[in-house]
Design a protein around this motif. Structure first.
Motif, PDB file in Angstrom:
ATOM      1  N   HIS A  24      -1.261  -1.244  -1.689  1.00 24.53           N
ATOM      2  CA  HIS A  24      -0.298  -2.281  -0.757  1.00 24.53           C
ATOM      3  C   HIS A  24       1.192  -2.358  -0.806  1.00 24.53           C
ATOM      4  O   HIS A  24       1.786  -2.222  -1.445  1.00 24.53           O
ATOM      5  N   GLN A  25       2.124  -2.560   0.225  1.00 24.97           N
ATOM      6  CA  GLN A  25       3.309  -3.097   0.035  1.00 24.97           C
ATOM      7  C   GLN A  25       3.608  -4.112  -0.909  1.00 24.97           C
ATOM      8  O   GLN A  25       4.571  -4.018  -1.025  1.00 24.97           O
ATOM      9  N   ALA A  67       0.347   6.096  -2.489  1.00 27.74           N
ATOM     10  CA  ALA A  67       0.868   5.151  -1.896  1.00 27.74           C
ATOM     11  C   ALA A  67       3.125   4.864  -2.499  1.00 27.74           C
ATOM     12  O   ALA A  67       3.634   4.785  -1.921  1.00 27.74           O
ATOM     13  N   ILE A  79       0.676 -11.329   0.576  1.00 25.19           N
ATOM     14  CA  ILE A  79      -0.552  -9.411   0.964  1.00 25.19           C
ATOM     15  C   ILE A  79      -1.362  -9.995  -0.067  1.00 25.19           C
ATOM     16  O   ILE A  79      -1.027  -9.727  -1.239  1.00 25.19           O
ATOM     17  N   SER A  90      -5.129  -7.663  -1.594  1.00 24.95           N
ATOM     18  CA  SER A  90      -5.782  -6.331  -1.222  1.00 24.95           C
ATOM     19  C   SER A  90      -7.242  -6.832  -0.655  1.00 24.95           C
ATOM     20  O   SER A  90      -7.960  -6.439  -0.344  1.00 24.95           O
ATOM     21  N   ILE A 143      -6.698  -7.113   2.888  1.00 25.95           N
ATOM     22  CA  ILE A 143      -6.669  -6.683   3.095  1.00 25.95           C
ATOM     23  C   ILE A 143      -8.298  -5.585   4.102  1.00 25.95           C
ATOM     24  O   ILE A 143      -8.888  -5.085   5.051  1.00 25.95           O
ATOM     25  N   ILE A 194      -3.915  -2.564  10.142  1.00 24.57           N
ATOM     26  CA  ILE A 194      -3.288  -2.817   8.045  1.00 24.57           C
ATOM     27  C   ILE A 194      -2.219  -2.025   8.730  1.00 24.57           C
ATOM     28  O   ILE A 194      -1.408  -2.177   7.050  1.00 24.57           O
ATOM     29  N   LEU A 252       0.682  -3.828   6.275  1.00 25.44           N
ATOM     30  CA  LEU A 252       0.148  -4.181   4.858  1.00 25.44           C
ATOM     31  C   LEU A 252      -0.050  -3.111   3.770  1.00 25.44           C
ATOM     32  O   LEU A 252       0.405  -3.435   2.135  1.00 25.44           O
ATOM     33  N   VAL A 253       0.284  -1.755   4.322  1.00 28.32           N
ATOM     34  CA  VAL A 253       0.067  -0.657   3.378  1.00 28.32           C
ATOM     35  C   VAL A 253       1.038   0.567   3.822  1.00 28.32           C
ATOM     36  O   VAL A 253       0.889   0.199   5.034  1.00 28.32           O
ATOM     37  N   ARG A 280      -3.364   3.910   4.861  1.00 29.36           N
ATOM     38  CA  ARG A 280      -3.907   3.674   5.999  1.00 29.36           C
ATOM     39  C   ARG A 280      -4.442   5.170   5.897  1.00 29.36           C
ATOM     40  O   ARG A 280      -5.588   4.874   6.572  1.00 29.36           O
TER      41      ARG A 280
END
Length: 222
Positions: free
Chosen positions: A15-16, A63, A186, A188, A191, A201, A204-205, A210
């Motif tokens: 994620h971010q 990512a 944030i 996991s 999420i 989401i 968040l990602v 996503r």
């Protein structure tokens, strides 16, 4: 000599917050590259709610695709992360690095124990607090500089300095640096919960993460 960071984790999903930490480590430790290493099943996990490694490898790959100094280590889902313990992972990564000119990690290359490189381990403050209990920590810890990412203020974890004192009492010297960043709140698990509840989401990602999750129908409650 290269300065190389290892960023291990389940990335279930990435994620971010993970990207935020890796970017801070890259800048502040002046790393040449960050190697992302998804674990199959780490020693502290039983595998509950853990997505198959092939999916998590693909999620990490998507990512980090926009970042030319991030690399996915262990692209073969049948072998990636097959070393659960951190010391085994470090030895395996050191022995199979370096990279080719295109930036793809070479798994079959050879470099003597990574002796020409300086190694850094990127770790969250909560995981850092567990170092005094890690397997073969006396062999692992002195071989890296530990880059510790702070947790959000709402997370009750011990101060890294207290962990360092415990390690020193065990006779283990450690080089470490606290990353200077404002942690993103944030996780996991957050999420996965939102996906199970069919909530957005989007913030968040990364979009590519996503889109893959939606395409494959991952993390949906049965």
């Amino acid at each position: 000599m290269q300065h190389l960071g290892i960023f291990g984790g389940t990335f279930n999903p990435p994620h971010q917050g993970h990207l935020h930490i890796a970017e801070a480590a890259l800048r502040q430790a002046q790393l040449d590259r960050v190697l992302w290493v998804p674990a199959v099943v780490p020693p502290h996990r039983k595998g509950q709610d853990l997505l198959a490694i092939a999916h998590r490898l693909e999620l990490v790959k998507r990512a980090i695709a926009p970042y030319d100094r991030f690399a996915l280590w262990g692209i073969d889902p049948n072998t990636a992360g097959d070393r659960s313990y951190a010391i085994d992972l470090l030895e395996q990564v050191q022995a199979t690095y370096p990279t080719d000119r295109a930036g793809t990690v070479i798994r079959n290359g050879y470099q003597s124990a990574g002796s020409d490189n300086q190694w850094f381990w990127i770790i969250g403050q909560d995981a850092f607090a567990t170092l005094p209990r890690w397997y073969r920590r006396q062999d692992l810890i002195p071989r890296c500089t530990w880059l510790v990412a702070p947790r959000p203020s709402s997370s009750p974890v011990s101060d890294p300095a207290a962990t360092v004192q415990i390690l020193q009492a065990q006779g283990i010297d450690i080089r470490w640096q606290r990353l200077n960043l404002s942690p993103l709140d944030i996780s996991s698990s957050q999420i996965r919960q939102r996906l199970g509840d069919r909530l957005s989401i989007d913030t968040l990602v990364p979009d590519a993460v996503r889109e893959y999750i939606e395409e494959k129908g991952l993390y949906r409650k049965r």
